[in-house]
Design a protein around this motif. Sequence first.
Motif, PDB file in Angstrom:
ATOM      1  N   VAL A   8       0.852  -1.176   0.000  1.00  0.00           N
ATOM      2  CA  VAL A   8       0.000   0.000   0.000  1.00  0.00           C
ATOM      3  C   VAL A   8       0.897   1.237   0.000  1.00  0.00           C
ATOM      4  CG1 VAL A   8      -1.698   1.317   1.320  1.00  0.00           C
ATOM      5  CG2 VAL A   8      -1.869  -1.169   1.181  1.00  0.00           C
ATOM      6  N   ILE A   9       0.629   2.130  -0.910  1.00  0.00           N
ATOM      7  CA  ILE A   9       1.374   3.383  -0.989  1.00  0.00           C
ATOM      8  C   ILE A   9       0.611   4.427  -0.185  1.00  0.00           C
ATOM      9  CG2 ILE A   9       2.243   5.193  -2.521  1.00  0.00           C
ATOM     10  CD1 ILE A   9       3.669   2.443  -2.767  1.00  0.00           C
ATOM     11  N   ASP A  10       1.239   4.961   0.831  1.00  0.00           N
ATOM     12  CA  ASP A  10       0.607   5.947   1.698  1.00  0.00           C
ATOM     13  C   ASP A  10       0.537   7.329   1.047  1.00  0.00           C
ATOM     14  OD1 ASP A  10       0.358   4.063   3.845  1.00  0.00           O
ATOM     15  OD2 ASP A  10       2.485   4.381   4.273  1.00  0.00           O
ATOM     16  N   ALA A  11       1.535   7.655   0.260  1.00  0.00           N
ATOM     17  CA  ALA A  11       1.590   8.958  -0.396  1.00  0.00           C
ATOM     18  C   ALA A  11       2.563   8.879  -1.563  1.00  0.00           C
ATOM     19  CB  ALA A  11       2.055  10.031   0.583  1.00  0.00           C
ATOM     20  N   TYR A  12       2.446   9.837  -2.454  1.00  0.00           N
ATOM     21  CA  TYR A  12       3.418   9.936  -3.540  1.00  0.00           C
ATOM     22  C   TYR A  12       3.673  11.406  -3.839  1.00  0.00           C
ATOM     23  CZ  TYR A  12      -0.348  10.928  -6.882  1.00  0.00           C
ATOM     24  OH  TYR A  12      -1.410  11.489  -7.545  1.00  0.00           O
ATOM     25  N   GLU A  13       4.814  11.663  -4.423  1.00  0.00           N
ATOM     26  CA  GLU A  13       5.190  13.016  -4.840  1.00  0.00           C
ATOM     27  C   GLU A  13       5.652  12.936  -6.278  1.00  0.00           C
ATOM     28  OE1 GLU A  13       8.447  16.528  -3.790  1.00  0.00           O
ATOM     29  OE2 GLU A  13       8.490  14.638  -2.683  1.00  0.00           O
ATOM     30  N   LEU A  14       5.074  13.763  -7.130  1.00  0.00           N
ATOM     31  CA  LEU A  14       5.431  13.787  -8.546  1.00  0.00           C
ATOM     32  C   LEU A  14       5.989  15.149  -8.903  1.00  0.00           C
ATOM     33  CD1 LEU A  14       5.416  12.621 -11.430  1.00  0.00           C
ATOM     34  CD2 LEU A  14       3.072  13.482 -11.629  1.00  0.00           C
ATOM     35  N   VAL A  15       7.203  15.160  -9.419  1.00  0.00           N
ATOM     36  CA  VAL A  15       7.801  16.365  -9.984  1.00  0.00           C
ATOM     37  C   VAL A  15       8.004  16.036 -11.459  1.00  0.00           C
ATOM     38  CG1 VAL A  15       9.748  17.948  -9.939  1.00  0.00           C
ATOM     39  CG2 VAL A  15       8.929  16.939  -7.805  1.00  0.00           C
ATOM     40  N   PRO A  16       7.112  16.545 -12.339  1.00  0.00           N
ATOM     41  CA  PRO A  16       7.150  16.170 -13.754  1.00  0.00           C
ATOM     42  C   PRO A  16       8.545  16.309 -14.375  1.00  0.00           C
ATOM     43  CG  PRO A  16       5.219  17.497 -13.297  1.00  0.00           C
ATOM     44  CD  PRO A  16       6.077  17.527 -12.059  1.00  0.00           C
ATOM     45  N   ALA A  21       8.219   9.881  -6.430  1.00  0.00           N
ATOM     46  CA  ALA A  21       8.602   9.257  -5.168  1.00  0.00           C
ATOM     47  C   ALA A  21       7.354   8.657  -4.536  1.00  0.00           C
ATOM     48  CB  ALA A  21       9.230  10.277  -4.229  1.00  0.00           C
ATOM     49  N   VAL A  22       7.477   7.439  -4.012  1.00  0.00           N
ATOM     50  CA  VAL A  22       6.365   6.781  -3.338  1.00  0.00           C
ATOM     51  C   VAL A  22       6.762   6.489  -1.895  1.00  0.00           C
ATOM     52  CG1 VAL A  22       5.351   5.802  -5.415  1.00  0.00           C
ATOM     53  CG2 VAL A  22       7.072   4.510  -4.219  1.00  0.00           C
ATOM     54  N   ASP A  23       5.797   6.649  -1.002  1.00  0.00           N
ATOM     55  CA  ASP A  23       6.014   6.401   0.417  1.00  0.00           C
ATOM     56  C   ASP A  23       5.151   5.228   0.848  1.00  0.00           C
ATOM     57  OD1 ASP A  23       7.703   8.712   0.931  1.00  0.00           O
ATOM     58  OD2 ASP A  23       5.890   9.899   0.620  1.00  0.00           O
ATOM     59  N   SER A  24       5.782   4.256   1.515  1.00  0.00           N
ATOM     60  CA  SER A  24       5.082   3.087   2.039  1.00  0.00           C
ATOM     61  C   SER A  24       5.633   2.821   3.436  1.00  0.00           C
ATOM     62  CB  SER A  24       5.303   1.875   1.136  1.00  0.00           C
ATOM     63  OG  SER A  24       4.659   0.740   1.654  1.00  0.00           O
ATOM     64  N   GLY A  25       4.852   3.198   4.430  1.00  0.00           N
ATOM     65  CA  GLY A  25       5.326   3.023   5.805  1.00  0.00           C
ATOM     66  C   GLY A  25       6.558   3.865   6.064  1.00  0.00           C
ATOM     67  N   GLU A  26       7.625   3.214   6.494  1.00  0.00           N
ATOM     68  CA  GLU A  26       8.871   3.924   6.791  1.00  0.00           C
ATOM     69  C   GLU A  26       9.758   4.088   5.562  1.00  0.00           C
ATOM     70  OE1 GLU A  26      10.885   1.858   9.901  1.00  0.00           O
ATOM     71  OE2 GLU A  26       9.204   1.992  11.269  1.00  0.00           O
ATOM     72  N   HIS A  27       9.319   3.597   4.426  1.00  0.00           N
ATOM     73  CA  HIS A  27      10.166   3.577   3.226  1.00  0.00           C
ATOM     74  C   HIS A  27       9.717   4.606   2.188  1.00  0.00           C
ATOM     75  CE1 HIS A  27      11.928  -0.128   4.726  1.00  0.00           C
ATOM     76  NE2 HIS A  27      10.692  -0.514   5.018  1.00  0.00           N
ATOM     77  N   ARG A  28      10.686   5.173   1.506  1.00  0.00           N
ATOM     78  CA  ARG A  28      10.429   6.100   0.398  1.00  0.00           C
ATOM     79  C   ARG A  28      11.314   5.661  -0.750  1.00  0.00           C
ATOM     80  NH1 ARG A  28       8.371  11.372  -0.402  1.00  0.00           N
ATOM     81  NH2 ARG A  28       9.507  12.568  -1.945  1.00  0.00           N
ATOM     82  N   PHE A  29      10.740   5.595  -1.924  1.00  0.00           N
ATOM     83  CA  PHE A  29      11.468   5.161  -3.112  1.00  0.00           C
ATOM     84  C   PHE A  29      11.256   6.196  -4.200  1.00  0.00           C
ATOM     85  CE2 PHE A  29      13.551   1.865  -5.444  1.00  0.00           C
ATOM     86  CZ  PHE A  29      13.113   2.008  -6.744  1.00  0.00           C
ATOM     87  N   ALA A  30      12.329   6.693  -4.782  1.00  0.00           N
ATOM     88  CA  ALA A  30      12.238   7.702  -5.837  1.00  0.00           C
ATOM     89  C   ALA A  30      12.665   7.099  -7.170  1.00  0.00           C
ATOM     90  CB  ALA A  30      13.110   8.903  -5.501  1.00  0.00           C
ATOM     91  N   ILE A  31      11.900   7.402  -8.206  1.00  0.00           N
ATOM     92  CA  ILE A  31      12.156   6.906  -9.555  1.00  0.00           C
ATOM     93  C   ILE A  31      12.432   8.109 -10.445  1.00  0.00           C
ATOM     94  CG2 ILE A  31      11.163   5.659 -11.507  1.00  0.00           C
ATOM     95  CD1 ILE A  31       9.157   4.516  -9.283  1.00  0.00           C
ATOM     96  N   PRO A  32      13.618   8.187 -11.050  1.00  0.00           N
ATOM     97  CA  PRO A  32      13.897   9.307 -11.949  1.00  0.00           C
ATOM     98  C   PRO A  32      13.046   9.199 -13.206  1.00  0.00           C
ATOM     99  CG  PRO A  32      15.739   7.761 -11.929  1.00  0.00           C
ATOM    100  CD  PRO A  32      14.747   7.277 -10.926  1.00  0.00           C
ATOM    101  N   LEU A  33      12.539  10.327 -13.688  1.00  0.00           N
ATOM    102  CA  LEU A  33      11.671  10.345 -14.864  1.00  0.00           C
ATOM    103  C   LEU A  33      12.298  10.994 -16.097  1.00  0.00           C
ATOM    104  CD1 LEU A  33       8.289  11.291 -13.163  1.00  0.00           C
ATOM    105  CD2 LEU A  33       9.122   9.010 -13.790  1.00  0.00           C
ATOM    106  N   ASN A  34      13.525  11.453 -15.971  1.00  0.00           N
ATOM    107  CA  ASN A  34      14.156  12.071 -17.142  1.00  0.00           C
ATOM    108  C   ASN A  34      14.532  10.987 -18.158  1.00  0.00           C
ATOM    109  OD1 ASN A  34      16.150  11.160 -15.310  1.00  0.00           O
ATOM    110  ND2 ASN A  34      17.691  12.376 -16.352  1.00  0.00           N
ATOM    111  N   ASP A  35      14.544  11.335 -19.415  1.00  0.00           N
ATOM    112  CA  ASP A  35      14.791  10.372 -20.497  1.00  0.00           C
ATOM    113  C   ASP A  35      16.131   9.657 -20.377  1.00  0.00           C
ATOM    114  OD1 ASP A  35      12.337  10.847 -21.668  1.00  0.00           O
ATOM    115  OD2 ASP A  35      13.125  12.403 -23.007  1.00  0.00           O
ATOM    116  N   ASP A  36      17.151  10.320 -19.863  1.00  0.00           N
ATOM    117  CA  ASP A  36      18.485   9.718 -19.759  1.00  0.00           C
ATOM    118  C   ASP A  36      18.565   8.608 -18.708  1.00  0.00           C
ATOM    119  OD1 ASP A  36      19.390  11.430 -21.733  1.00  0.00           O
ATOM    120  OD2 ASP A  36      20.141  12.910 -20.294  1.00  0.00           O
TER     121      ASP A  36
END
Length: 63
Positions: A8-16, A21-36
């Motif tokens: 379950v994802i508690d929250a997310y942050e999107l910077v186009p 970034a997704v938050d699940s409990g004590e964990h946060r995971f960020a995924i880069p979205l730039n083409d490179d």
Amino acid sequence: MRYYIGKVIDAYELVPDKFLAVDSGEHRFAIPLNDDSRNGPEAAHLVIPEEAAKGSQHGLWIW
């Protein structure tokens, strides 16, 4: 990343064009979205089922 499948994802942050970034409990995971930073056309997708949206927006987003 497999740790987050089915979690379950508690929250997310999107910077186009920068990151998702997704938050699940004590964990946060960020995924880069730039083409490179990606090897294919899809960097991430987020599914929010209608029953989990609790009045918020539900659906499928692909970056």
